[in-house]
Design a protein around this motif. Structure first.
Motif, PDB file in Angstrom:
ATOM      1  N   GLU A  82       0.829  -1.207   0.000  1.00 54.37           N
ATOM      2  CA  GLU A  82       0.000   0.000   0.000  1.00 54.37           C
ATOM      3  C   GLU A  82       0.864   1.258   0.000  1.00 54.37           C
ATOM      4  N   THR A  85       2.673   1.657  -3.456  1.00 49.29           N
ATOM      5  CA  THR A  85       1.768   2.122  -4.510  1.00 49.29           C
ATOM      6  C   THR A  85       1.404   3.587  -4.317  1.00 49.29           C
ATOM      7  N   TRP A  89       2.275   6.872  -6.788  1.00 47.45           N
ATOM      8  CA  TRP A  89       1.222   7.750  -7.293  1.00 47.45           C
ATOM      9  C   TRP A  89       1.403   9.183  -6.799  1.00 47.45           C
ATOM     10  N   ALA A 134     -14.594   3.838  -1.184  1.00 49.82           N
ATOM     11  CA  ALA A 134     -13.678   2.836  -1.738  1.00 49.82           C
ATOM     12  C   ALA A 134     -14.264   1.437  -1.626  1.00 49.82           C
ATOM     13  N   PRO A 137     -11.623  -4.409  -0.022  1.00 51.82           N
ATOM     14  CA  PRO A 137     -10.578  -5.275  -0.588  1.00 51.82           C
ATOM     15  C   PRO A 137     -10.734  -6.719  -0.139  1.00 51.82           C
ATOM     16  N   SER A 143      -5.448  -2.047   0.579  1.00 43.10           N
ATOM     17  CA  SER A 143      -6.638  -1.220   0.738  1.00 43.10           C
ATOM     18  C   SER A 143      -6.522   0.050  -0.100  1.00 43.10           C
ATOM     19  N   THR A 144      -7.579   0.380  -0.827  1.00 37.34           N
ATOM     20  CA  THR A 144      -7.594   1.611  -1.621  1.00 37.34           C
ATOM     21  C   THR A 144      -7.488   2.836  -0.729  1.00 37.34           C
ATOM     22  N   THR A 145      -8.143   2.788   0.434  1.00 36.08           N
ATOM     23  CA  THR A 145      -8.061   3.910   1.374  1.00 36.08           C
ATOM     24  C   THR A 145      -6.634   4.138   1.838  1.00 36.08           C
ATOM     25  N   ILE A 147      -3.863   3.239   0.289  1.00 35.71           N
ATOM     26  CA  ILE A 147      -3.056   3.718  -0.842  1.00 35.71           C
ATOM     27  C   ILE A 147      -3.275   5.208  -1.064  1.00 35.71           C
ATOM     28  N   PHE A 148      -4.529   5.636  -1.007  1.00 33.82           N
ATOM     29  CA  PHE A 148      -4.835   7.052  -1.239  1.00 33.82           C
ATOM     30  C   PHE A 148      -4.207   7.929  -0.156  1.00 33.82           C
TER      31      PHE A 148
END
Length: 277
Positions: A82, A85, A89, A134, A137, A143-145, A147-148
């Motif tokens: 996470e 990534t 980004w 999001a 997962p 988790s997208t959260t 990563i963001f």
């Protein structure tokens, strides 16, 4: 023996020079000893239900061995994925926008406003919104959260560092490119990127622990069963203080290792930034 001769042979404390590794070792041992003494005396009864909330270093080491290496590999691999990534980004967008400002200077105000907004938004409030938006997962998946939030944590630092570095280019070199008909893009490629490299690498180095912290904070909002955040929450709910300290110390070691690794890369890529040949 005269008094002046005796004074000349007296060793002053400021004359003693220790290598950096020796100073770090002495400081680390002093902190470890102080932690052990305080945990065994002053803070021995601190904690709910008779649980020792601040364990001794020996208890932490024994718990680490009892937990097993697989536990940390399983949880930290997800969090590192996470953080990595989000790091790519966040820093990628920051560097892209910084370069765009040098090509189109009118966008500087917009880019800086975006960076300041991302820095000022409370990360807790944003995390609560992301867990609703999001997708959930799969177990063991990033988790997208997280990563963001990892990307958000390093965006501002990299934008500011990159812009300062790109603007620090030698004016005479830029004028030479302009005289020969070069564009702003040519200035960016030929001069500004080289001049900004030390500042950009420093910003990327600072972004490593920031991205890891953002990923851990993202895991605390839920929707994930494997990772540093859930592991720490489970240990806290079980009143397993040594494991909580284990996870916290390993997290610090991982972030420090990433920071040091980027420092070595910076010295290899831009040795002039440290004054070396």
């Amino acid at each position: 023996m005269t008094t002046d001769a005796a004074k000349s042979r007296t060793i002053q404390w400021e004359d003693v020079r220790l290598p950096a590794w020796a100073t770090g070792l002495i400081g680390g041992l002093a902190i470890l000893l102080l932690w052990w003494i305080l945990a065994a005396t002053v803070f021995s009864s601190v904690g709910p239900g008779g649980v020792q909330a601040i364990p001794t270093p020996l208890q932490v080491v024994l718990e680490f061995g009892a937990t097993g290496w697989d536990f940390y590999v399983r949880n930290f691999s997800v969090t590192l994925a996470e953080a990595g990534t989000g790091y790519l980004w966040g820093n990628g967008l920051a560097l892209l926008l910084s370069a765009l400002v040098l090509i189109v200077p009118r966008l500087e105000g917009v880019v800086m406003q975006i960076a300041i907004i991302t820095y000022c938004i409370p990360i807790v409030a944003l995390g609560l919104l992301l867990i609703v938006i999001a997708p959930l997962p799969q177990p063991g998946q990033p988790s997208t959260t997280a990563i963001f939030l990892a990307a958000l944590s390093c965006f501002f630092t990299t934008v500011v560092g990159a812009l300062l570095g790109l603007k620090a280019a030698d004016r005479a070199s830029l004028d030479v490119i302009t005289v020969y008909g070069g564009s702003r893009l040519t200035q960016l490629r030929k001069v500004r990127l080289i001049a900004a490299l030390p500042a950009i690498l420093n910003a990327l180095q600072v972004a490593v622990p920031a991205a890891f912290l953002g990923a851990v904070l993202g895991e605390f909002f839920g929707k994930i069963s494997v990772g540093v955040g859930p592991a720490m929450i489970a240990a806290q709910q079980a009143l397993n203080a040594p494991r909580v300290w284990d996870i916290a110390l390993v997290s610090g070691a991982v972030a420090l290792a990433g920071y040091g690794l980027l420092g070595l890369v910076s010295r290899a890529v831009a040795p002039w930034a440290k004054g070396t040949n």
